[in-house]
Design an enzyme around this catalytic site. Structure first.
Site, PDB file in Angstrom:
ATOM      1  N   HIS A   1       4.593   2.944  13.051  1.00 61.92           N
ATOM      2  CA  HIS A   1       3.644   4.055  13.191  1.00 61.92           C
ATOM      3  C   HIS A   1       4.221   5.203  14.026  1.00 61.92           C
ATOM      4  CE1 HIS A   1      -0.416   2.178  11.796  1.00 61.92           C
ATOM      5  NE2 HIS A   1       0.593   1.908  10.980  1.00 61.92           N
TER       6      HIS A   1
ATOM      7  N   GLU B   1      -5.198   1.176   2.935  1.00 59.80           N
ATOM      8  CA  GLU B   1      -4.858   0.134   3.899  1.00 59.80           C
ATOM      9  C   GLU B   1      -4.852   0.651   5.332  1.00 59.80           C
ATOM     10  OE1 GLU B   1      -2.458  -2.612   6.373  1.00 59.80           O
ATOM     11  OE2 GLU B   1      -2.159  -0.477   6.001  1.00 59.80           O
ATOM     12  N   GLU B   2      -4.344   1.862   5.538  1.00 62.69           N
ATOM     13  CA  GLU B   2      -4.220   2.391   6.897  1.00 62.69           C
ATOM     14  C   GLU B   2      -5.572   2.622   7.572  1.00 62.69           C
ATOM     15  OE1 GLU B   2      -1.719   2.295   8.591  1.00 62.69           O
ATOM     16  OE2 GLU B   2       0.073   2.576   7.373  1.00 62.69           O
TER      17      GLU B   2
ATOM     18  N   HIS C   1       0.815  -1.216   0.000  1.00 62.71           N
ATOM     19  CA  HIS C   1       0.000   0.000   0.000  1.00 62.71           C
ATOM     20  C   HIS C   1       0.849   1.266   0.000  1.00 62.71           C
ATOM     21  CE1 HIS C   1       0.319   1.040   4.397  1.00 62.71           C
ATOM     22  NE2 HIS C   1       0.478  -0.264   4.537  1.00 62.71           N
TER      23      HIS C   1
ATOM     24  N   ASP D   1       4.305  -6.022   3.506  1.00 65.75           N
ATOM     25  CA  ASP D   1       4.139  -4.902   4.428  1.00 65.75           C
ATOM     26  C   ASP D   1       5.336  -4.933   5.371  1.00 65.75           C
ATOM     27  OD1 ASP D   1       2.982  -2.795   5.949  1.00 65.75           O
ATOM     28  OD2 ASP D   1       0.995  -3.470   5.374  1.00 65.75           O
TER      29      ASP D   1
ATOM     30  N   ASP E   1       6.194   1.966   6.508  1.00 67.76           N
ATOM     31  CA  ASP E   1       4.933   1.218   6.416  1.00 67.76           C
ATOM     32  C   ASP E   1       4.016   2.015   5.492  1.00 67.76           C
ATOM     33  OD1 ASP E   1       2.533  -0.118   6.849  1.00 67.76           O
ATOM     34  OD2 ASP E   1       2.231   0.747   8.838  1.00 67.76           O
TER      35      ASP E   1
END
Length: 341
Positions: free
Chosen positions: A319, A219-220, A68, A239, A185
């Site tokens: 994150h 995706e997030e 993604h 990922d 990510d």
């Protein structure tokens, strides 16, 4: 695969520096399409803006590879009377991980404004309880780098509710091979897939099965690959591998996830990935991610009739201010290239 190191780093830096919070991926998808076209691949778009790239194989069975481009970010929730912005989060992250971060605000008419994310009590010289001030969404704001002191001043700039806010990625590549940046990510996964595409093209490889590469854009927020082409029979999400607690992977490894929040991944696919890694002496780790979901799990939860797996380079501080190593990306590339052959 060492020969693809420079390509990976150059392309990764380019996409990391292209803003793309979930829902604001039009610019990066244009860049992705141009990169695919330059390699000689076509890319089609789904109705919600995801990309599909097809590589013909020897067999009719279709392997899906997904990564993604969308990232964490924010959106203007309201404009305060003092000329600052209250925002709403896009994706899941800790507020203290973005405190003090530079950002950009994008208006609907194409303007960009710089800003900084702060708490509503940003100075220890002024607020005696600044350090205890809870880092929660309602206590955070964006200070705009323009001469504004009121809501009306901000509105005159063209800033309004619903404008996207992107965080400065702060990309750094060290001499020791570490890559430090927000949004590894999953832009590290995108760079891995494009290196695989280049490897296939450079070496005139015809993979065993037809490959459909699915570049997802939501995706997030949970539904990136909830729709995938219906001829895909098995799917590998590329990922990140999260690090910490009792997890096994390092930034130098390719992580093979055996279970995440959606449940176990396909037993036979995981066995095949592990067998390849052992046979080819690829640095790998097996991990369980209880607080994680991937494009493969989104596809499974949506009812797609597929087998699913999840792999990716180890990433520290997911994150947050993330870090991986070029060796982890190369190990992911090695594992993928052997799997498709």
């Amino acid at each position: 695969m060492e020969k693809y190191k420079d390509y990976i780093l150059d392309f990764l830096k380019k996409i990391l520096e292209t803003e793309s919070p979930s829902g604001f991926c039009q610019n990066i998808m244009k860049l992705i399409k141009e990169e695919a076209n330059d390699m000689g691949y076509d890319m089609e778009f789904t109705n919600k803006g995801c990309g599909v790239i097809k590589i013909e194989g020897k067999n009719k069975e279709v392997l899906g590879l997904s990564a993604h481009v969308d990232t964490l970010g924010a959106m203007v929730r309201s404009i305060k009377s003092n000329g600052t912005i209250r925002f709403t989060s896009i994706g899941g992250y800790l507020m203290n991980s973005i405190e003090g971060e530079y950002c950009k605000i994008f208006t609907r008419d194409g303007k960009e404004y710089d800003g900084t994310i702060l708490t509503t009590k940003p100075s220890v010289h002024v607020f005696s309880d600044a350090s205890e001030h809870k880092r929660i969404e309602e206590n955070m704001e964006v200070r705009i780098d323009e001469s504004v002191t009121s809501k009306e001043d901000v509105e005159k700039l063209g800033i309004e509710v619903g404008n996207f806010i992107a965080f400065d990625p702060r990309v750094r590549v060290t001499k020791s091979g570490y890559i430090k940046s927000r949004h590894l990510d999953d832009k590290a996964g995108i760079a891995t897939i494009f290196a695989l595409m280049k490897y296939i093209k450079d070496n005139n490889i015809i993979p065993d099965n037809t490959i459909k590469i699915f570049i997802s854009t939501y995706e997030e927020v949970g539904h990136g690959s909830s729709y995938i082409p219906q001829d895909i029979t098995e799917m590998i999400a590329i990922d990140m591998g999260a690090m910490g607690d009792d997890l096994c992977c390092t930034e130098h490894d390719v992580s093979i996830c055996v279970k995440d929040s959606s449940g176990p991944y396909d037993y036979n696919m995981v066995n095949k990935l592990v067998s390849i890694a052992k046979d080819k002496k690829i640095g790998y780790a097996l991990d369980v991610y209880p607080n994680y979901g991937s494009d493969a799990s989104a596809a499974l939860r949506a009812g797609n009739n597929i087998r699913g797996a999840l792999i990716g380079p180890g990433v520290h501080a997911s994150h947050g201010m993330e870090r991986t190593h070029i060796e982890g990306i190369l190990n992911t590339l090695k594992l993928l290239s052997e799997y498709v052959k």
